[in-house]
Design a protein around this motif. Structure first.
Motif, mmCIF file in Angstrom:
data_model
loop_
_atom_site.group_PDB
_atom_site.id
_atom_site.type_symbol
_atom_site.label_atom_id
_atom_site.label_comp_id
_atom_site.label_asym_id
_atom_site.label_seq_id
_atom_site.Cartn_x
_atom_site.Cartn_y
_atom_site.Cartn_z
ATOM 1 N N LEU A 15 0.861 -1.175 0.000
ATOM 2 C CA LEU A 15 0.000 0.000 0.000
ATOM 3 C C LEU A 15 0.891 1.215 0.000
ATOM 4 C CD1 LEU A 15 -2.947 0.969 0.399
ATOM 5 C CD2 LEU A 15 -2.549 0.872 2.828
ATOM 6 N N SER A 17 1.269 5.669 -0.435
ATOM 7 C CA SER A 17 0.561 6.942 -0.371
ATOM 8 C C SER A 17 1.487 8.015 -0.841
ATOM 9 C CB SER A 17 0.141 7.217 1.080
ATOM 10 O OG SER A 17 0.757 8.351 1.564
ATOM 11 N N GLU A 194 -3.483 -0.029 5.914
ATOM 12 C CA GLU A 194 -3.975 1.351 5.876
ATOM 13 C C GLU A 194 -3.762 2.047 7.214
ATOM 14 O OE1 GLU A 194 -5.456 4.867 4.676
ATOM 15 O OE2 GLU A 194 -5.073 3.148 3.374
ATOM 16 N N ARG A 197 -0.023 2.744 7.609
ATOM 17 C CA ARG A 197 0.364 3.861 6.755
ATOM 18 C C ARG A 197 -0.089 5.194 7.334
ATOM 19 N NH1 ARG A 197 -1.053 7.583 4.010
ATOM 20 N NH2 ARG A 197 -3.237 7.151 4.437
#
Length: 229
Positions: A15, A17, A194, A197
């Motif tokens: 994941l 960002s 998530e 993060r």
């Protein structure tokens, strides 16, 4: 400049960002993750990068120039005194007078001279010292108007890595600090990716704000699972 540390394995996903949400700092102000800010110190003056002394290139250029000019001057004086010119100068004058401009050696010589001149010009007009990040100047303290501080990018990466490691779920972390962007990569062996993060984004945003940099870099965080062994 980068730093990395590790603490062990499970699943396989990842994941990432970008520099999307701004992480709040400890005092409630937006953190460094929200985007690069203009390099302005507390007095409103722009904060510029540190200039390198470049002593080695300057010394080499000065020594080579002095040797070449001294050698040529000696030969000119010798000719004026009635001696014959040195063989290399007669040969050089003859070659320059007879060789056409499109000769391969003329082109090579001109290219080398142009490359050296361009290199010296770039050294003269660029600051250098890319490893140093300018910090905000102190304000409100008498006698510190001309004080300038810089933070080594490797040291900044170590600080940010150390702030990333205690985040729950983080098994290993690697942080690369550039002049305009900080890239953090972590491996999480438990918790939702998530959530990890988000916590990393917040923690590193606060850490970047606390570094006191004149230009806050943007923050990019990527989290993934360790590869199965």
């Amino acid at each position: 400049m980068s730093a990395n540390t590790s603490r062990q394995p499970t699943g396989d996903s990842d994941l990432s960002s970008g520099s999307g949400q701004a992480a709040p700092s400890a005092d409630g102000t937006p953190g460094a993750a929200g985007g690069a800010t203009k390099a302005i110190d507390g007095s409103g003056r722009p904060t510029h990068r540190f200039w390198s002394g470049r002593r080695i290139p300057a010394a080499l250029a000065a020594l080579l120039s002095a040797a070449a000019v001294g050698f040529l001057l000696y030969d000119v004086v010798a000719v004026r005194a009635g001696w014959n010119a040195m063989r290399w100068r007669r040969r050089l004058a003859e070659e320059l007078a007879t060789r056409p401009l499109d000769d391969v050696w003329m082109i090579v010589g001109a290219s080398v001279a142009m490359a050296l001149g361009l290199w010296l010009f770039l050294l003269a007009v660029t600051p250098g010292l890319r490893r140093l990040l300018p910090m905000r100047r102190p304000t409100g303290i008498p006698g510190t108007e001309d004080v300038r501080a810089g933070l080594d990018r490797r040291a900044a990466a170590l600080v940010l890595r150390d702030r990333a490691m205690p985040v729950p779920g983080v098994q290993s972390a690697q942080v690369n600090v550039g002049r305009r962007k900080v890239k953090a990569r972590a491996r999480a062996h438990f918790r939702d990716l998530e959530e990890v993060r988000g916590d990393l984004h917040t923690e590193l945003g606060e850490a970047m704000t606390s570094l006191g940099l004149a230009r806050q870099p943007t923050l990019s965080v990527r989290v993934r699972r360790p590869k199965k062994g």
